[in-house]
Design an enzyme around this catalytic site. Structure first.
Site, PDB file in Angstrom:
ATOM      1  N   GLY A  15       0.858  -1.182   0.000  1.00 30.15           N
ATOM      2  CA  GLY A  15       0.000   0.000   0.000  1.00 30.15           C
ATOM      3  C   GLY A  15       0.889   1.223   0.000  1.00 30.15           C
ATOM      4  N   PRO A  16       0.281   2.429  -0.079  1.00 27.43           N
ATOM      5  CA  PRO A  16       1.078   3.659  -0.079  1.00 27.43           C
ATOM      6  C   PRO A  16       1.565   3.994   1.331  1.00 27.43           C
ATOM      7  CG  PRO A  16      -1.235   4.205  -0.050  1.00 27.43           C
ATOM      8  CD  PRO A  16      -1.154   2.697  -0.159  1.00 27.43           C
ATOM      9  N   PHE A  18       1.525   5.624   4.907  1.00 28.30           N
ATOM     10  CA  PHE A  18       0.447   5.877   5.870  1.00 28.30           C
ATOM     11  C   PHE A  18      -0.722   4.904   5.745  1.00 28.30           C
ATOM     12  CE2 PHE A  18       2.410  10.049   4.970  1.00 28.30           C
ATOM     13  CZ  PHE A  18       2.909  10.345   6.226  1.00 28.30           C
ATOM     14  N   SER A  19      -0.573   3.819   4.984  1.00 25.84           N
ATOM     15  CA  SER A  19      -1.700   2.890   4.821  1.00 25.84           C
ATOM     16  C   SER A  19      -1.767   1.857   5.946  1.00 25.84           C
ATOM     17  CB  SER A  19      -1.625   2.196   3.457  1.00 25.84           C
ATOM     18  OG  SER A  19      -0.456   1.406   3.357  1.00 25.84           O
ATOM     19  N   GLY A  20      -0.806   1.881   6.854  1.00 28.99           N
ATOM     20  CA  GLY A  20      -0.854   0.953   7.986  1.00 28.99           C
ATOM     21  C   GLY A  20      -0.108  -0.348   7.740  1.00 28.99           C
ATOM     22  N   LYS A  21       0.850  -0.331   6.821  1.00 30.73           N
ATOM     23  CA  LYS A  21       1.629  -1.549   6.556  1.00 30.73           C
ATOM     24  C   LYS A  21       2.433  -1.960   7.793  1.00 30.73           C
ATOM     25  CE  LYS A  21       3.832   0.338   3.141  1.00 30.73           C
ATOM     26  NZ  LYS A  21       3.192   1.678   3.266  1.00 30.73           N
ATOM     27  N   ASP A  98      10.173  -5.247   7.201  1.00 28.87           N
ATOM     28  CA  ASP A  98       9.465  -3.989   6.923  1.00 28.87           C
ATOM     29  C   ASP A  98      10.251  -3.176   5.896  1.00 28.87           C
ATOM     30  OD1 ASP A  98       7.340  -2.260   7.173  1.00 28.87           O
ATOM     31  OD2 ASP A  98       8.068  -1.280   8.995  1.00 28.87           O
ATOM     32  N   GLU A  99       9.583  -2.243   5.220  1.00 30.41           N
ATOM     33  CA  GLU A  99      10.216  -1.391   4.196  1.00 30.41           C
ATOM     34  C   GLU A  99      10.961  -2.250   3.175  1.00 30.41           C
ATOM     35  OE1 GLU A  99       9.533   1.723   4.121  1.00 30.41           O
ATOM     36  OE2 GLU A  99       9.406   2.553   6.144  1.00 30.41           O
TER      37      GLU A  99
HETATM   38  P1  ADP Z   1       2.801   2.620   6.684  1.00 33.90           P
HETATM   39  O1  ADP Z   1       3.716   1.584   7.297  1.00 33.90           O
HETATM   40  O2  ADP Z   1       1.930   2.067   5.589  1.00 33.90           O
HETATM   41  O3  ADP Z   1       3.522   3.887   6.248  1.00 33.90           O
HETATM   42  P2  ADP Z   1       1.974   3.069   9.399  1.00 33.90           P
HETATM   43  O4  ADP Z   1       1.540   1.742   9.949  1.00 33.90           O
HETATM   44  O5  ADP Z   1       3.353   3.543   9.745  1.00 33.90           O
HETATM   45  O6  ADP Z   1       1.762   3.065   7.814  1.00 33.90           O
HETATM   46  O7  ADP Z   1       1.001   4.224   9.879  1.00 33.90           O
HETATM   47  C1  ADP Z   1      -0.391   4.154   9.730  1.00 33.90           C
HETATM   48  C2  ADP Z   1      -1.003   5.232  10.625  1.00 33.90           C
HETATM   49  O8  ADP Z   1      -0.675   6.510  10.114  1.00 33.90           O
HETATM   50  C3  ADP Z   1      -2.508   5.239  10.679  1.00 33.90           C
HETATM   51  O9  ADP Z   1      -3.033   4.310  11.610  1.00 33.90           O
HETATM   52  C4  ADP Z   1      -2.798   6.672  11.130  1.00 33.90           C
HETATM   53  O10 ADP Z   1      -2.732   6.769  12.530  1.00 33.90           O
HETATM   54  C5  ADP Z   1      -1.620   7.457  10.591  1.00 33.90           C
HETATM   55  N1  ADP Z   1      -1.917   8.349   9.451  1.00 33.90           N
HETATM   56  C6  ADP Z   1      -1.356   9.560   9.246  1.00 33.90           C
HETATM   57  N2  ADP Z   1      -1.778  10.104   8.077  1.00 33.90           N
HETATM   58  C7  ADP Z   1      -2.625   9.221   7.498  1.00 33.90           C
HETATM   59  C8  ADP Z   1      -3.372   9.190   6.264  1.00 33.90           C
HETATM   60  N3  ADP Z   1      -3.330  10.199   5.376  1.00 33.90           N
HETATM   61  N4  ADP Z   1      -4.125   8.104   6.006  1.00 33.90           N
HETATM   62  C9  ADP Z   1      -4.186   7.088   6.899  1.00 33.90           C
HETATM   63  N5  ADP Z   1      -3.504   7.056   8.069  1.00 33.90           N
HETATM   64  C10 ADP Z   1      -2.714   8.102   8.378  1.00 33.90           C
END
Ligand code: ADP
Length: 201
Positions: A15-16, A18-21, A98-99
């Site tokens: 996912g992009p 901030f998608s919660g990966k 991760d990453e």
């Molecule tokens: P990823 O690993 O995909 O970058 P993270 O697990 O680190 O994602 O972070 C996900 C969290 O980021 C969400 O639960 C939320 O709290 C926060 N968040 C901040 N900005 C956004 C956004 N634009 N959409 C969704 N979540 C966001």
């Protein structure tokens, strides 16, 4: 808790930004730890957003992880060549990464070897780069995985599900040909939907 696959296999989370990966990786890893399974988590050392020894989500949840320079370092660690930190693969049930996109093509054979050796491998990473082009070897990992989950973030412009990472340089959408590393630039990223993701040509 038990995955629906018997024996070693590959689970991919994409996912992009901030998608919660990271959150989803941490959730799966935490459940495995609660089940007293033996777990090792890795992340690329170049990303020290929070701690060197943790995977961290943007919301602040963490899991213990080892930051390593490359995929070869993970292999050395798991085959016992790395005498200081060795965790032999026979002694592991779950490996989290991760990453993943930053590890490059060497990660694919490593992940497949681990799965063949009986390990549940959970890999999280970006499916698309800031141009919305497939990110390096991630398409191959997705194709070879037993399971794949595509997560969405929230578009910062309209609130719709976001599938893309918007790169901003000095507040402006980045150009297609902008170098991945821009020294001294004011750079940031936002989650965007297809409509609001912009790449300047
Ligand atoms: P990823 O690993 O995909 O970058 P993270 O697990 O680190 O994602 O972070 C996900 C969290 O980021 C969400 O639960 C939320 O709290 C926060 N968040 C901040 N900005 C956004 C956004 N634009 N959409 C969704 N979540 C966001």
């Amino acid at each position: 808790l038990k995955s629906p696959y018997s024996g070693g296999h590959v689970e991919v989370i994409v996912g992009p930004m901030f998608s919660g990966k990271s959150e989803e990786l941490i959730r799966r890893v935490t459940r495995a730890v609660i089940a007293r399974q033996r777990v090792a988590v890795f992340k690329p050392a170049l990303d020290d957003r929070y701690h060197v020894s943790h995977v961290a989500s943007h919301a602040g949840r963490t899991a213990e992880a080892l930051a390593v320079p490359d995929a070869q370092a993970i292999r050395a660690h798991l085959t016992g060549e790395d005498v200081l930190l060795a965790a032999p693969v026979e002694a592991l049930d779950v490996v989290g990464i991760d990453e993943a996109q930053f590890f490059g093509p060497d990660l694919v054979p490593l992940v497949l070897d681990l799965a063949d050796a009986g390990v549940r491998v959970i890999v999280a990473g970006l499916d698309l780069d800031f141009r919305a082009e497939p990110f390096g070897m991630m398409p191959e990992l997705l194709a070879r995985a037993e399971s794949a989950e595509k997560l969405t973030a929230i578009c910062t412009v309209c609130g719709a599900p976001a599938t893309r990472s918007q790169r901003l340089i000095g507040g402006q959408p980045a150009r297609y040909d902008d170098p991945v590393v821009l020294v001294g630039a004011q750079e940031s990223y936002e989650a965007r939907c297809r409509v609001h993701h912009t790449v300047r040509r």
